[in-house]
Design a protein around this motif. Structure first.
Motif, PDB file in Angstrom:
ATOM      1  N   PRO A 285      40.256  38.338  40.005  1.00 47.60           N
ATOM      2  CA  PRO A 285      40.257  39.860  40.155  1.00 47.60           C
ATOM      3  C   PRO A 285      39.084  40.460  40.852  1.00 47.60           C
ATOM      4  CG  PRO A 285      39.117  38.775  38.048  1.00 47.60           C
ATOM      5  CD  PRO A 285      39.770  37.787  38.779  1.00 47.60           C
TER       6      PRO A 285
ATOM      7  N   ARG B 279      36.123  46.597  40.061  1.00 49.42           N
ATOM      8  CA  ARG B 279      36.264  48.040  40.465  1.00 49.42           C
ATOM      9  C   ARG B 279      35.415  48.550  41.533  1.00 49.42           C
ATOM     10  NH1 ARG B 279      38.582  52.273  36.530  1.00 49.42           N
ATOM     11  NH2 ARG B 279      37.605  54.299  37.050  1.00 49.42           N
TER      12      ARG B 279
ATOM     13  N   ILE C 251      36.624  48.089  44.906  1.00 45.99           N
ATOM     14  CA  ILE C 251      37.759  48.950  45.240  1.00 45.99           C
ATOM     15  C   ILE C 251      37.273  50.327  45.527  1.00 45.99           C
ATOM     16  CG2 ILE C 251      39.843  50.002  44.495  1.00 45.99           C
ATOM     17  CD1 ILE C 251      39.952  46.871  44.829  1.00 45.99           C
TER      18      ILE C 251
ATOM     19  N   ILE D 143      45.784  52.809  43.376  1.00 48.51           N
ATOM     20  CA  ILE D 143      45.208  51.576  43.218  1.00 48.51           C
ATOM     21  C   ILE D 143      45.976  50.965  42.090  1.00 48.51           C
ATOM     22  CG2 ILE D 143      43.286  50.010  42.962  1.00 48.51           C
ATOM     23  CD1 ILE D 143      42.862  52.374  45.277  1.00 48.51           C
TER      24      ILE D 143
ATOM     25  N   THR E  19      46.570  47.707  39.692  1.00 46.81           N
ATOM     26  CA  THR E  19      46.177  46.240  39.278  1.00 46.81           C
ATOM     27  C   THR E  19      47.101  45.797  38.284  1.00 46.81           C
ATOM     28  OG1 THR E  19      44.503  47.155  37.949  1.00 46.81           O
ATOM     29  CG2 THR E  19      43.759  47.096  39.988  1.00 46.81           C
TER      30      THR E  19
ATOM     31  N   LYS F 181      52.798  45.447  39.204  1.00 42.96           N
ATOM     32  CA  LYS F 181      53.001  44.940  40.590  1.00 42.96           C
ATOM     33  C   LYS F 181      54.098  44.096  40.495  1.00 42.96           C
ATOM     34  CE  LYS F 181      48.851  43.055  39.781  1.00 42.96           C
ATOM     35  NZ  LYS F 181      47.878  41.851  40.123  1.00 42.96           N
TER      36      LYS F 181
ATOM     37  N   VAL G 282      45.342  43.322  43.530  1.00 42.17           N
ATOM     38  CA  VAL G 282      45.177  44.633  43.674  1.00 42.17           C
ATOM     39  C   VAL G 282      46.169  45.078  44.894  1.00 42.17           C
ATOM     40  CG1 VAL G 282      43.809  46.497  44.205  1.00 42.17           C
ATOM     41  CG2 VAL G 282      42.725  44.894  43.138  1.00 42.17           C
TER      42      VAL G 282
ATOM     43  N   ILE H 284      47.030  48.470  47.018  1.00 44.87           N
ATOM     44  CA  ILE H 284      46.216  49.839  47.477  1.00 44.87           C
ATOM     45  C   ILE H 284      47.553  50.524  48.259  1.00 44.87           C
ATOM     46  CG2 ILE H 284      44.758  51.308  48.470  1.00 44.87           C
ATOM     47  CD1 ILE H 284      42.390  49.317  47.863  1.00 44.87           C
TER      48      ILE H 284
ATOM     49  N   SER I 227      42.940  41.142  53.394  1.00 46.28           N
ATOM     50  CA  SER I 227      44.238  42.532  53.256  1.00 46.28           C
ATOM     51  C   SER I 227      44.984  42.278  54.102  1.00 46.28           C
ATOM     52  CB  SER I 227      43.224  43.687  53.237  1.00 46.28           C
ATOM     53  OG  SER I 227      42.928  43.915  54.504  1.00 46.28           O
TER      54      SER I 227
ATOM     55  N   TRP J  78      44.184  55.746  39.731  1.00 46.00           N
ATOM     56  CA  TRP J  78      44.121  54.467  39.042  1.00 46.00           C
ATOM     57  C   TRP J  78      45.488  53.972  38.568  1.00 46.00           C
ATOM     58  CZ3 TRP J  78      40.583  50.835  40.450  1.00 46.00           C
ATOM     59  CH2 TRP J  78      39.575  51.161  41.116  1.00 46.00           C
ATOM     60  N   GLU J  79      46.275  53.016  39.010  1.00 48.55           N
ATOM     61  CA  GLU J  79      47.522  52.454  38.421  1.00 48.55           C
ATOM     62  C   GLU J  79      48.791  53.566  38.887  1.00 48.55           C
ATOM     63  OE1 GLU J  79      47.371  49.654  37.952  1.00 48.55           O
ATOM     64  OE2 GLU J  79      45.339  49.478  37.222  1.00 48.55           O
TER      65      GLU J  79
END
Lengths: 213, 213
Positions: free
Chosen positions: A20, A23, A26, A49, A51, A56, A101, A103, A143, B195-196
């Protein structure tokens, strides 16, 4: 970390560890992304963002399938650089869900005063994405700038509940690198610089232009 | 110079001294520009460097006239931030010829394999432009990302003898700064991070979004 070293070693990092990312890091990435310029300093950017594992996975599945089909439709690579690049695209597309993550760099579909959006928007979102990647590199995070999201735009928009007036510029998988950062390989400056006017076209033919990143 | 300090203090530098910039520094800027990523590492970018006084004057004259007319056509600014932004645009447009160097970041109008050019091209040219500006800042040089060139595209293309299959992404006036570099002012990270998923739209209304750069 020295800015020149960061730029010289900011390779596309297609192999990431599942560990991980805090936060706070990020938030730092977004802070530095937003140090970029924007037309008339409008700062019309947003960063989604992701996660959540399930989200995902959905994104990774649909893009993995479509990029795999796309690469399969290419003519077989006739050189090592193209072969590696195809392989890198496939690896990245098929392992998106493994990145800790994702983005998504987003911006509005139009601007105040009816400015033509197409280029004006990209002129702020891609510099912001570049800042974000440099900041990631400086923090030791890997990235890659990808526009894979374009291959599943309607699905991703729905899953992330994006408003109709927001579009996605690019998607960056972020995580701790599973490979070394190293110097990027590029064409010599002499081949891309033109003094005063275009002069003779020195651009090499296709096939010479893609050393491995 | 530290990469974070570079990003935090890389203000649009609209006021430049006329002092010349060494050729080696321009080559360094292009070197770092080309450390940026590009789709499949195609590196399809070219940099046209204009230092010739007569050419700069022609470009500056036509753009100065057109931006002046454009800004005059805007509704009168109703806040200080917009007023300063208009003034900055005018100053920059009307003084382009005074910049010791103009760098035009160019790319092809289409790509191998028939990829849609519009976004794919910008996805490499604007990150390169951002790297170029950060490198300039690190060397003590000022720059501004402008797309003013769009207002005189056909003239500039003719004067610089650009081939039909090359287009201009942006134009960066470069020179020694006549003002201090200082921290850029931007909206707080909380306002642009999601977020998310998108969740409630936190984007402030127009009018709040343009603190002075």
């Amino acid at each position: 970390m020295d800015v020149f070293e960061v730029m010289e070693t900011c390779r596309a990092m297609r192999y990431l560890k599942p560990d991980p990312v805090p936060r706070e890091m990020i938030e730092q990435l977004v802070f530095y992304a937003t140090r970029a310029p924007s037309p008339r300093n409008t700062q019309e950017w947003d960063f989604v963002i992701v996660t959540d594992e399930a989200t995902k996975q959905r994104i990774g599945d649909v893009i993995g399938d479509r990029i795999t089909a796309r690469v399969a439709s290419y003519p077989p690579p006739d050189n090592e650089a193209d072969r590696r690049m195809n392989e890198g695209s496939l690896t990245l597309a098929q392992s998106l869900a493994n990145a800790p993550v994702l983005i998504l760099v987003c911006g509005p579909t139009d601007y105040p005063r009816g400015r033509p959006i197409e280029k004006w928007g990209w002129a702020s979102l891609f510099p912001a994405a570049q800042n974000l990647m440099l900041a990631a590199r400086a923090l030791g995070l890997g990235s890659t700038l990808t526009t894979f999201n374009d291959h599943a735009d309607s699905e991703i928009r729905e899953w992330l509940e994006l408003p109709d007036d927001v579009r996605i510029a690019c998607m960056l998988p972020i995580g701790w690198p599973a490979r070394d950062f190293g110097p990027v390989r590029r064409r010599p400056v002499d081949e891309v610089i033109h003094w005063e006017r275009w002069q003779p076209d020195l651009r090499p033919q296709q096939g010479d232009i893609a050393p491995k990143d």
